[in-house]
Design an enzyme around this catalytic site. Sequence first.
Site, PDB file in Angstrom:
ATOM      1  N   CYS A   1       0.590  -1.612  -0.194  1.00 14.48           N
ATOM      2  CA  CYS A   1       0.150  -0.237   0.090  1.00 14.48           C
ATOM      3  C   CYS A   1       0.910   1.363   0.090  1.00 14.48           C
ATOM      4  CB  CYS A   1      -0.981   0.509   1.433  1.00 14.48           C
ATOM      5  SG  CYS A   1      -0.298  -0.901   2.938  1.00 14.48           S
TER       6      CYS A   1
ATOM      7  N   ARG B   1       7.880 -10.795   5.178  1.00 12.03           N
ATOM      8  CA  ARG B   1       8.069 -10.794   6.756  1.00 12.03           C
ATOM      9  C   ARG B   1       8.405 -11.723   7.312  1.00 12.03           C
ATOM     10  NH1 ARG B   1       2.180  -8.947   6.983  1.00 12.03           N
ATOM     11  NH2 ARG B   1       2.026  -7.556   5.678  1.00 12.03           N
TER      12      ARG B   1
ATOM     13  N   GLN C   1       0.822 -11.019  -2.460  1.00 11.16           N
ATOM     14  CA  GLN C   1      -0.462 -10.540  -2.812  1.00 11.16           C
ATOM     15  C   GLN C   1      -1.574 -10.536  -3.344  1.00 11.16           C
ATOM     16  OE1 GLN C   1       0.216  -7.088   0.552  1.00 11.16           O
ATOM     17  NE2 GLN C   1      -0.676  -8.350   1.970  1.00 11.16           N
TER      18      GLN C   1
ATOM     19  N   ASP D   1      -3.034  -8.000  -4.533  1.00 11.06           N
ATOM     20  CA  ASP D   1      -3.552  -6.798  -4.360  1.00 11.06           C
ATOM     21  C   ASP D   1      -4.220  -5.331  -4.883  1.00 11.06           C
ATOM     22  OD1 ASP D   1      -3.498  -5.565  -1.438  1.00 11.06           O
ATOM     23  OD2 ASP D   1      -1.337  -5.490  -0.608  1.00 11.06           O
TER      24      ASP D   1
ATOM     25  N   HIS E   1      -6.097  -1.522  -4.216  1.00 12.03           N
ATOM     26  CA  HIS E   1      -5.996  -0.009  -3.814  1.00 12.03           C
ATOM     27  C   HIS E   1      -6.749   0.786  -4.428  1.00 12.03           C
ATOM     28  CE1 HIS E   1      -3.075  -1.735  -1.628  1.00 12.03           C
ATOM     29  NE2 HIS E   1      -3.343  -1.321  -0.037  1.00 12.03           N
TER      30      HIS E   1
ATOM     31  N   LYS F   1     -12.130  -3.707   8.402  1.00 12.34           N
ATOM     32  CA  LYS F   1     -12.162  -3.967   7.638  1.00 12.34           C
ATOM     33  C   LYS F   1     -12.873  -5.047   7.554  1.00 12.34           C
ATOM     34  CE  LYS F   1      -8.446  -7.620   9.623  1.00 12.34           C
ATOM     35  NZ  LYS F   1      -7.424  -8.124   9.383  1.00 12.34           N
TER      36      LYS F   1
ATOM     37  N   HIS G   1      -8.868  -1.384   0.473  1.00 10.76           N
ATOM     38  CA  HIS G   1      -7.423  -2.321   0.468  1.00 10.76           C
ATOM     39  C   HIS G   1      -8.147  -3.392   0.059  1.00 10.76           C
ATOM     40  CE1 HIS G   1      -4.442   0.351   2.690  1.00 10.76           C
ATOM     41  NE2 HIS G   1      -5.253   0.925   3.172  1.00 10.76           N
TER      42      HIS G   1
END
Length: 663
Positions: free
Chosen positions: A337, A366, A384, A386, A388, A472, A518
Amino acid sequence: MIKITLPDGSIREYEKNTTPIEVAKSISEGLARNVISANFNNTTVETTTPLTTDGNLTLYTFDSPEGKKAFWHSSAHVLAQTILDFHPDAKLTIGPAIDNGFYYDVDFGDDTISEKDFASIEKKFLERAREKAEFKMRSVTKDEALSYYKERNNSYKVELIEGLEDGDITFCDHSDFTDLCRGGHIPNTGIIKAIKIMNVAGAYWRGDEKNNQLTRIYGISFPKQKMLTEYLELLEEAKKRDHRKLGKELELFTFSQTVGQGLPLWLPKGAALRSRLEDFLKVAQKRAGYEMVMTPHIGQKDLYVTSGHYAKYGEDSFQPIHTPKDDEEFLLKPMNCPHHCEIYKFKPYSYKDLPKRFAEFGTVYRYEQSGELHGLTRVRGFTQDDAHIFCTPEQLDSEFKNVIDLVLYVFTSLGFENFTAQVSVRDPEKPEKYIGNVENWEKAEQAIINAAKDKGLDFVIEPGEAAFYGPKLDFMVKDALGRSWQLGTIQVDYNLPERFDLTYKGSDNELHRPIMIHRAPFGSMERFIAILLEHTGGNFPLWLTPEQVIILPISEKYEKYTEKVLLLLENSEIRALVDNRNEKTGRKIRDAEVSKIPFMIIVGEKEEQDGTVSVRKHGEGDLGTFTIEEFVQLIQKEVQKTLVTFNTNNQKENNLKSISHSN
């Protein structure tokens, strides 16, 4: 008299000191027989606890999570009692309920325990349970508690008690056994009818490797033997479906200690499957107005300081990368993000340009602890799906609902038909966990709740489960074995646009902050594929499976015809391969079944003469003889059953009708 409010809103009056079990009996004898735990005014109580004030009462049976927790916590007491029967000098530490069963950590000193001891422990456990001993709570002073365990030379319990406040210490007694305990038990031990010791493992006291290593004994118990039998059968099926086992057998992925723990390597078949999943979502995203972007795998440390990720994830991230330049630090990307915020800042936007929907299959990193790594479900590097969305306040509701439609479309196409939704909001008691002001949090939380209601989703609200920057909507999916997984998430964020100073020009010609959504329908490619593997047992939907057809020639004499069939299938975009090994046809069929290839084509003299193929289906057997054209149509129809085109206009209604989103 006191007034007791039940979960259905009804209010009943009882004499003061009435117990929860007496309330249950007043409702029905059947309920009273099944009630094993209770909650009064948001506090766990015993079924025999006297109720002295007005309040809200919830009664739990074994079917509820709270009931199971009380049942398994009580079982941990009986296990500890049983351990002392065999090892009277053993030192007990803690024994909590867990998601499936319970454990007790024990210091056996010079004694040991192994699998050969399980049967005798289980037998003695059930003997103890049949005593039908009641669990009784009592308050003790700190001095009394310390004295009790000092006499027994149990330094572990002494350490626990020293950290407690006088006046808040309780013991639980049953039969001839006493344990330090906060409460939450079933009425008596006789309710426990079945027990299984699952395994033993090492565990450091309080999770600190500097402390003594204890023996952790895992167990699970049930109120009926039939339940235990069904559970063990389910475990066996889960072992067969373990994604690590199937991933190896189907040659999808592997891990290498040389490369590093938690860093999956995708093999050709796995890479192809993963690419098809990505292409599937890309097509739907394009129809929904998303634009694909790409960002690097690293970023300057200051980027993640600005976003707040460094403060929240710094300890879980890989350590900073130092360059030859003084004071220059980069981090492996923990989130996509912040990069997408910088893409938004590339040029100015007006309200007429919004919403902007940026999507990326972005790999993030991570540093998970090695003990927490687990196949593809817990890794150190993952990708991900992902995206946005940057939108105006007026667009938030419709954009959020459109993302819900996309998530439901993904679930429909991949066979996840049983799910609930969870609205994850902040914990108002722990404001330090979150960034941003309360007003924006309240607006974001209400927006998600309203959207979930309007979509007719079956949802629950979970305080404390929000991301640090915003609330979320999580989708909790049940797989074929009844296990619940979190798949797909949508988040509303007022904070990152503020931290990155994102703006758009409104119709009033003034600058305004966009709202950021997100979303990740898959969550991560690695975890999603692991769950999909276990849900399907490796029998993927036909449109997704790495190999749809395998051609089995009876002998090498039919090689030319085999090549013709292969070419015709490939021209029809059907994924096929040939097994031309010098093996008997029966062996080839068995191997194809093990490899979970959906369709087998057998070709020999008759097929070559007639221009046909003999077809077998995985798990079903012989389907008969088809012309090649007929077989192609069969494959295409099978694909169309599950892979439908994403409809941006009516998808929301169609999905909600076609999916059962309840337990």
